[in-house]
Design a protein around this motif. Structure first.
Motif, short mmCIF file in Angstrom:
data_model
loop_
_atom_site.label_atom_id
_atom_site.label_comp_id
_atom_site.label_asym_id
_atom_site.label_seq_id
_atom_site.Cartn_x
_atom_site.Cartn_y
_atom_site.Cartn_z
N THR A 161 0.84 -1.20 0.00
CA THR A 161 0.00 0.00 0.00
C THR A 161 0.87 1.25 0.00
O THR A 161 0.59 2.22 -0.70
CB THR A 161 -0.94 -0.03 1.23
OG1 THR A 161 -1.79 -1.17 1.09
CG2 THR A 161 -1.78 1.22 1.32
N ASP A 224 -6.32 -1.32 -4.53
CA ASP A 224 -5.61 -2.06 -3.48
C ASP A 224 -6.38 -3.31 -3.06
O ASP A 224 -7.61 -3.30 -3.03
CB ASP A 224 -5.46 -1.13 -2.26
CG ASP A 224 -4.23 -1.48 -1.43
OD1 ASP A 224 -3.74 -2.63 -1.54
OD2 ASP A 224 -3.77 -0.62 -0.65
N ASP A 225 -5.65 -4.36 -2.74
CA ASP A 225 -6.24 -5.59 -2.20
C ASP A 225 -7.33 -6.18 -3.09
O ASP A 225 -8.44 -6.48 -2.64
CB ASP A 225 -6.79 -5.35 -0.78
CG ASP A 225 -5.65 -5.19 0.22
OD1 ASP A 225 -4.64 -5.90 0.07
OD2 ASP A 225 -5.77 -4.36 1.13
MG MG Z 1 -2.12 -2.87 2.02
#
Ligand code: MG
Ligand code: ADP
Length: 461
Positions: A161, A224-225
């Motif tokens: 991140t 993200d993710d």
């Molecule tokens: Mg992360």
């Protein structure tokens, strides 16, 4: 009062109740996720911080909340991803209907969501992350031109991140390109809002336009993710469309995941193929040297300057496991300890004492995978691991399964959905239920408490 002003008042009350150092160390970095009628939900700041807050500051926090809201609220810590996942499944109270539309419109407005504090400058490079770092830098310097998409993957807490925000910051500083950083679950939430046909035809069309505008009229999409799209088939399809639209217009796409493309089991080949079109870069577990460098970097830049000797730094590096968040939590704990004990310097013995709970728990448990927990639990109850994964519902098996899920939740960094997948593909709500049930039973059942302690001990062997 809106959520943010409650939160700010709450922090202000805490600030008056605790010392400056405690406030700066433990409270200032906290981030609010949500306030409901019954709960205050804070973004999980990592095990070390949560332990500290729940052991020493629970009463103060509850008191402050009561002063601000006039109500007793439960304080909870949740991973952002679990939290949003749950709201989609109505575990928490649904949004109030009367201001529903307003909120939606607000949510779909453009914000880049880039965190200014995550930059390339303060990312420490070592063997384990050099390739990923360079790939990210390359993409930041040539968005849409070199690697598209960039697929970044690796275990939790290794800096993915951070790197993604660093790309966003770099691009924003060096160009006028429109960058959007989004958690995968926020995409799902927006998509669900868009597809709910609650308003007039006109209104619905407006939301579709807003959604498209937010996700397609941009130059760089950072998501993200992505593994959390596994449970959301319709959103995944919409994401495929968004991807294609951006890709065809030569817009940069940056994706991150806690597992490799091949391991994204529920994803259609159509989407996985697209992920393979660009560059894939893994972030590996940091070695000792990198951890030392990260610690040195952190203590230099912490708000409260901290001098540590090399042996103390080495001690933290050897005992922090692989998640960089633990390492940050341990440094913060030392800052606090130093002030509390009025120390001029921290010796290795001080560090050992200050970090006692964490070195034992992290050292012993951190690297336990879900499999190891399943094995130990199965052995303890004289069952087979397959029983824990399988569908049998005898009381004995169901109980052992819940205990194993509970332990996975407290001893590893794995999320509810991931634990569910590992237990024979169960839904994440089953894992949440197991965790809550065992936590509740533990309050009154001494026998259960003993069993769990014994299992934990076995795992430390
Ligand atoms: Mg992360
Ligand atoms: P991930 O997204 O991979 O789970 P994060 O990017 O959230 O991990 O990293 C967790 C924390 O560790 C963040 O505060 C991040 O700034 C820090 N961190 C991780 N790796 C590094 C690094 N190499 N240098 C500096 N900070 C790091």
């Amino acid at each position: 009062m809106n959520q943010n002003s409650i939160w700010n008042d709450f922090l202000e009350h805490i600030n008056q109740k605790v010392s400056y150092v405690s406030y700066a160390t433990w409270f200032k970095p906290l981030e609010l996720l949500k306030i409901t009628d019954n709960d205050l939900i804070i973004k999980n700041p990592g095990k070390v911080v949560v332990d500290q807050l729940t052991s020493y500051y629970k009463d103060i926090m509850e008191e402050a909340l009561e002063e601000v809201t006039g109500n007793h609220l439960n304080i909870q810590f949740k991973d952002e991803k679990d939290f949003i996942d749950e709201t989609n499944n109505s575990v928490m109270s649904p949004p109030k209907v009367d201001n529903y539309m307003l909120d939606d419109e607000e949510a779909l407005k453009f914000k880049s969501n880039i965190r200014e504090d995550y930059t390339f400058d303060n990312f420490v490079v070592g063997e384990s992350n050099r390739y990923a770092f360079q790939s990210c830098l390359e993409v930041a310097q040539n968005p849409g031109k070199v690697f598209n998409p960039l697929f970044l993957y690796g275990k939790s807490g290794l800096g993915k991140t951070h790197l993604m925000h660093a790309i966003g910051n770099y691009i924003q500083q060096h160009s006028n390109l429109r960058v959007l950083y989004i958690q995968c679950d926020d995409f799902v939430t927006d998509f669900i809002k868009m597809s709910k046909n609650t308003g007039s035809v006109e209104e619905n069309l407006k939301y579709i336009e807003l959604f498209k505008h937010k996700y397609r009229d941009i130059d760089v999409l950072i998501i993200d993710d992505i593994q959390f799209l596994a449970n959301a088939t319709a959103s995944r399809q919409e994401f495929t469309n968004t991807f294609s639209s951006l890709y065809n217009n030569e817009k940069q796409i940056i994706i991150c995941s806690d597992r490799s493309v091949d391991d994204l089991k529920m994803f259609e080949d159509r989407l996985k193929t697209r992920f393979n079109w660009g560059l894939k870069a893994i972030v590996n577990i940091p070695d000792y040297d990198l951890k030392v460098k990260i610690i040195k970097n952190k203590i230099k830049t912490e708000e409260l300057m901290l001098n540590l000797t090399d042996d103390v730094i080495g001690f933290i590096a050897s005992n922090s496991g692989s998640d960089v968040r633990n390492l940050e939590g341990m440094v913060r704990r030392l800052v606090f300890w130093k002030a509390m004990m009025h120390l001029n310097t921290i010796t290795i013995d001080d560090a050992r004492e200050a970090l006692d709970e964490y070195t034992t728990s992290i050292g012993t448990y951190y690297d336990n995978s879900i499999n190891k927990i399943k094995n130990v639990v199965a052995e303890y109850y004289e069952l087979k691991v397959d029983d824990l994964n399988g569908k049998k519902r005898s009381k004995e098996i169901a109980n052992a399964r819940m205990i194993a899920m509970y332990l996975c939740r407290i001893l590893t960094d794995e999320t509810y959905p991931r634990i569910g997948l590992e237990f024979g593909g169960r839904d994440h709500s089953t894992v949440i239920h197991a965790y809550e049930k065992i936590s509740e039973d533990l309050k009154t059942d001494q026998n259960l408490d003993n069993q769990i302690s014994e299992i934990k001990k076995k795992m430390g062997e």
